[in-house]
Design a protein around this motif. Structure first.
Motif, PDB file in Angstrom:
ATOM      1  N   LEU A  34      47.415  21.444 -47.878  1.00  0.00           N
ATOM      2  CA  LEU A  34      46.580  20.269 -47.694  1.00  0.00           C
ATOM      3  C   LEU A  34      45.231  20.553 -48.330  1.00  0.00           C
ATOM      4  O   LEU A  34      44.713  21.666 -48.206  1.00  0.00           O
ATOM      5  N   TRP A  35      44.640  19.565 -48.979  1.00  0.00           N
ATOM      6  CA  TRP A  35      43.325  19.783 -49.553  1.00  0.00           C
ATOM      7  C   TRP A  35      42.544  18.474 -49.598  1.00  0.00           C
ATOM      8  O   TRP A  35      43.106  17.388 -49.478  1.00  0.00           O
ATOM      9  N   LEU A  36      41.241  18.594 -49.756  1.00  0.00           N
ATOM     10  CA  LEU A  36      40.377  17.423 -49.786  1.00  0.00           C
ATOM     11  C   LEU A  36      39.063  17.768 -50.458  1.00  0.00           C
ATOM     12  O   LEU A  36      38.703  18.943 -50.596  1.00  0.00           O
ATOM     13  N   VAL A  37      38.365  16.730 -50.867  1.00  0.00           N
ATOM     14  CA  VAL A  37      37.023  16.865 -51.436  1.00  0.00           C
ATOM     15  C   VAL A  37      36.057  16.081 -50.558  1.00  0.00           C
ATOM     16  O   VAL A  37      36.338  14.934 -50.180  1.00  0.00           O
ATOM     17  N   THR A  38      34.932  16.696 -50.214  1.00  0.00           N
ATOM     18  CA  THR A  38      33.862  15.989 -49.520  1.00  0.00           C
ATOM     19  C   THR A  38      32.551  16.325 -50.216  1.00  0.00           C
ATOM     20  O   THR A  38      32.539  16.981 -51.258  1.00  0.00           O
ATOM     21  N   THR A  39      31.459  15.861 -49.668  1.00  0.00           N
ATOM     22  CA  THR A  39      30.161  16.050 -50.317  1.00  0.00           C
ATOM     23  C   THR A  39      29.228  16.874 -49.440  1.00  0.00           C
ATOM     24  O   THR A  39      29.442  17.012 -48.233  1.00  0.00           O
ATOM     25  N   ASN A  40      28.171  17.386 -50.048  1.00  0.00           N
ATOM     26  CA  ASN A  40      27.303  18.341 -49.370  1.00  0.00           C
ATOM     27  C   ASN A  40      26.555  17.744 -48.174  1.00  0.00           C
ATOM     28  O   ASN A  40      26.121  18.472 -47.278  1.00  0.00           O
ATOM     29  N   ASP A  41      26.428  16.413 -48.131  1.00  0.00           N
ATOM     30  CA  ASP A  41      25.713  15.777 -47.021  1.00  0.00           C
ATOM     31  C   ASP A  41      26.609  15.535 -45.812  1.00  0.00           C
ATOM     32  O   ASP A  41      26.105  15.266 -44.712  1.00  0.00           O
ATOM     33  N   LEU A  95      28.050  16.665 -43.226  1.00  0.00           N
ATOM     34  CA  LEU A  95      28.101  17.817 -42.323  1.00  0.00           C
ATOM     35  C   LEU A  95      29.140  17.656 -41.230  1.00  0.00           C
ATOM     36  O   LEU A  95      29.781  18.628 -40.818  1.00  0.00           O
ATOM     37  N   ASP A  96      29.321  16.430 -40.739  1.00  0.00           N
ATOM     38  CA  ASP A  96      30.320  16.199 -39.687  1.00  0.00           C
ATOM     39  C   ASP A  96      31.728  16.495 -40.195  1.00  0.00           C
ATOM     40  O   ASP A  96      32.547  17.098 -39.491  1.00  0.00           O
ATOM     41  N   ALA A  97      32.025  16.077 -41.432  1.00  0.00           N
ATOM     42  CA  ALA A  97      33.346  16.352 -42.001  1.00  0.00           C
ATOM     43  C   ALA A  97      33.526  17.842 -42.258  1.00  0.00           C
ATOM     44  O   ALA A  97      34.600  18.399 -42.009  1.00  0.00           O
ATOM     45  N   ILE A  98      32.487  18.495 -42.752  1.00  0.00           N
ATOM     46  CA  ILE A  98      32.563  19.931 -43.015  1.00  0.00           C
ATOM     47  C   ILE A  98      32.870  20.682 -41.721  1.00  0.00           C
ATOM     48  O   ILE A  98      33.698  21.592 -41.686  1.00  0.00           O
TER      49      ILE A  98
END
Length: 230
Positions: free
Chosen positions: A168-175, A177-180
């Motif tokens: 499983l993989w995904l891309v998120t953004t540096n802002d 924080l909740d997803a990270i």
């Protein structure tokens, strides 16, 4: 009749309220308690305890109060992009074109899992399977920290396993924080960091990407996370 200005009791000093010594349970722990309870049989005493925990959590932690969905009542299934409830949910949550890895992806054209609480749509997850890799294109839940995201991830892993995926993989953004935090707590690890990728996407692909993201953090970079399919 005694009017408000004639009420002698209103002029008395009120006793000072003592500070509460109750502490809120962490939302992840509370969600896990509800998940386990949802898999048990009918137990009135347990139901009363869960209600008390839910009320105490909201009283003790008013700035992070959550609405927890009983996972036994959340049904996760796959729907077509033309589903009317899905269209409304996507509109409310501004879910359309996703810029990542130097390309625009229309999440509405991907395979989509939805979480339903009775007839109410409370979450959705778009995914894409290529070879043995399963990408989480985007995921949204109407109530954060309520267990819906975890239910969607768990269901997606079942789908991915059944189709022979190993990752499983995904891309998120540096802002984000909740997803990270969310993904790392569920076993995902950082696998790539693309500094300036969001700046480049804003310049070449999607000019409407804001300069500031969640928590007013400058929106600049892409982070990629991955986890093996168990």
């Amino acid at each position: 009749m005694i009017g408000p200005t004639d009420n002698a009791a209103a002029r008395l000093d009120k006793p000072r309220a003592l500070p509460s010594n109750r502490h809120a349970l962490h939302e992840d722990l509370l969600a896990e308690i509800f998940r386990v309870a949802g898999s048990t049989g009918n137990d009135p005493d347990l139901d009363i305890l869960l209600l008390r925990l839910h009320i105490d959590h909201r009283i003790c932690d008013p700035h992070h109060a959550v609405i927890l969905h009983n996972w036994s009542m959340v049904n996760v299934s796959e729907v077509s992009a033309g589903d009317a409830r899905l269209a409304k949910f996507l509109e409310v949550h501004h879910w359309a074109r996703i810029a990542r890895r130097g390309e625009l992806v229309d999440a509405r054209e991907r395979q989509i899992l939805v979480a339903l609480d009775d007839d109410e749509m409370v979450g959705a997850l778009a995914y894409d399977i290529v070879g043995t890799d399963c990408e989480i294109v985007v995921m949204r839940a109407s109530d954060q920290w309520g267990g819906v995201g975890t239910a969607l991830i768990d269901r997606l892993e079942e789908v991915a396993r059944g189709r022979g995926c190993s990752r499983l993989w995904l891309v998120t953004t540096n802002d984000n924080l909740d997803a990270i935090r969310f993904y790392q707590r569920r076993g995902f690890r950082l696998s790539a960091l693309r500094c300036g990728a969001v700046d480049e996407a804003r310049r070449t692909l999607k000019p409407e990407i804001p300069e500031l993201g969640t928590y007013d953090i400058p929106l600049r970079d892409e982070l990629e996370f991955e986890r093996a399919v168990d």
